[in-house]
Design an enzyme around this catalytic site. Structure first.
Site, short mmCIF file in Angstrom:
data_model
loop_
_atom_site.label_atom_id
_atom_site.label_comp_id
_atom_site.label_asym_id
_atom_site.label_seq_id
_atom_site.Cartn_x
_atom_site.Cartn_y
_atom_site.Cartn_z
N GLU A 86 -89.24 -6.22 110.55
CA GLU A 86 -90.37 -5.41 111.00
C GLU A 86 -90.23 -4.00 110.43
OE1 GLU A 86 -93.52 -4.01 111.95
OE2 GLU A 86 -93.31 -5.97 112.93
N ASP A 126 -89.81 -4.19 105.01
CA ASP A 126 -90.51 -5.33 104.42
C ASP A 126 -89.47 -6.37 103.99
OD1 ASP A 126 -92.13 -7.04 103.01
OD2 ASP A 126 -92.77 -5.56 101.52
N ASP A 148 -101.33 -8.84 110.02
CA ASP A 148 -102.49 -8.01 109.75
C ASP A 148 -103.52 -8.85 109.00
OD1 ASP A 148 -104.37 -6.11 108.83
OD2 ASP A 148 -102.84 -4.55 108.78
N LYS A 152 -111.25 -6.90 105.15
CA LYS A 152 -112.14 -6.60 104.04
C LYS A 152 -111.82 -7.49 102.84
CE LYS A 152 -112.90 -1.78 105.37
NZ LYS A 152 -112.79 -0.36 104.97
N ASP A 184 -105.34 -14.74 115.94
CA ASP A 184 -106.55 -14.85 116.76
C ASP A 184 -107.77 -14.39 115.97
OD1 ASP A 184 -106.17 -12.11 116.74
OD2 ASP A 184 -105.74 -11.95 118.89
N THR A 219 -96.50 -13.85 122.37
CA THR A 219 -96.20 -12.44 122.17
C THR A 219 -97.05 -11.60 123.13
OG1 THR A 219 -97.93 -12.02 120.53
CG2 THR A 219 -95.86 -12.93 119.72
N ARG A 220 -96.67 -10.35 123.27
CA ARG A 220 -97.45 -9.44 124.11
C ARG A 220 -98.86 -9.28 123.54
NH1 ARG A 220 -95.10 -3.51 124.42
NH2 ARG A 220 -95.48 -3.76 122.19
N TYR A 221 -98.95 -9.19 122.22
CA TYR A 221 -100.27 -9.08 121.58
C TYR A 221 -101.11 -10.32 121.88
CZ TYR A 221 -103.79 -8.88 117.91
OH TYR A 221 -104.99 -8.88 117.22
N GLU A 222 -100.47 -11.49 121.82
CA GLU A 222 -101.18 -12.74 122.09
C GLU A 222 -101.75 -12.77 123.50
OE1 GLU A 222 -99.98 -17.46 122.46
OE2 GLU A 222 -98.92 -16.20 121.03
#
Length: 246
Positions: A86, A126, A148, A152, A184, A219-222
């Site tokens: 990360e 990375d 991410d 675009k 998502d 995950t928390r984001y999920e």
């Protein structure tokens, strides 16, 4: 060893809000103990000697975000070695707090929580420049969770699931292993399936993509996304023609 010729520029964030207090102390004191050390002169990384344990398998998470996924899996599977990558230092600090047991409180020390084995190594950058130094077939599971989406059209090639990285994933995952992708963003899910199919290297094996595979850790984001009405897509890929028993 073949030198990489692909574009390896990094486009994401590396820093957010200033990291202070106990989180900064974890970066100063705990991170050096669990950081993945890159061998010099392009030498191959020996996965069997990275950890404080002798791992039965090694799993890789690319872009672990807040770190709760790799932290929970590492607790559930104490004999498995985990490499989490990360570049966002606030996320690195979050994973360190999970490993330390202080993610819900102030840290009183900078050691691993007593219930943990020393089975996590962090690459705070990375991960792609290290791909050539990892051994062929070295990973039983590779996770790419909520990357991410780069929505675009002109940025589509920045998406992690692309033909360059898929070739690396096919070399790194074992014949019994799998690559897990969760998102998502429907467009990204369709893109990932299309790119994996286009590569000719992988087969999609988890058909019920609206439900997570076995032993999934959200995950928390999920969780936040589901509460907000976003629907995750769960994709699992195995190498074509590979013999596996899992």
């Amino acid at each position: 060893m073949e030198k990489p010729t692909e574009d390896k520029r990094f486009f994401g964030r590396r820093k957010g809000k200033p990291i202070k207090g106990s989180r900064q102390k974890l970066i100063d004191d705990l991170l050096p103990k669990v950081v993945l050390k890159q061998p010099e002169n392009g030498q191959q990384i020996d996965l069997s000697t990275l950890f404080g344990i002798k791992p039965t398998e090694v799993w890789l998470e690319v872009g672990f975000g807040g770190g709760e996924h790799v932290a929970e899996l590492a607790l559930q599977y104490p004999t498995v070695g985990f490499i989490g990558a990360e570049p966002f230092m606030n996320g690195v600090a979050s994973l360190l707090a999970h490993l330390n047991g202080s993610h819900m409180k102030q840290a009183t020390n900078t050691d691993l929580a007593p219930e943990r084995t020393d089975n996590v190594r962090i690459w705070p950058d990375d991960i792609r420049p290290l791909f050539l130094q990892f051994p062929t077939g070295g990973f039983e599971r590779i996770f790419i969770l909520y990357p991410d989406p780069w929505p675009k059209a002109r940025h589509a090639e920045r998406r992690f699931v692309n033909q360059r990285n898929i070739k690396d994933l096919a070399r790194l995952v074992s014949d019994t292993g799998a690559v897990y992708v969760a998102t998502d963003v429907l467009e990204y899910a369709e893109w990932a399936k299309e790119q994996m199919d286009l590569s000719g290297l992988f087969t999609q094996v988890h058909k019920d993509t609206s439900h997570p595979p076995e032993d999934w850790v959200p995950t928390r984001y999920e969780k936040k996304g589901i509460l907000a009405g976003r629907k995750p897509t769960y994709l699992v890929f195995r190498k074509k023609n590979a013999k596996y028993d899992k």
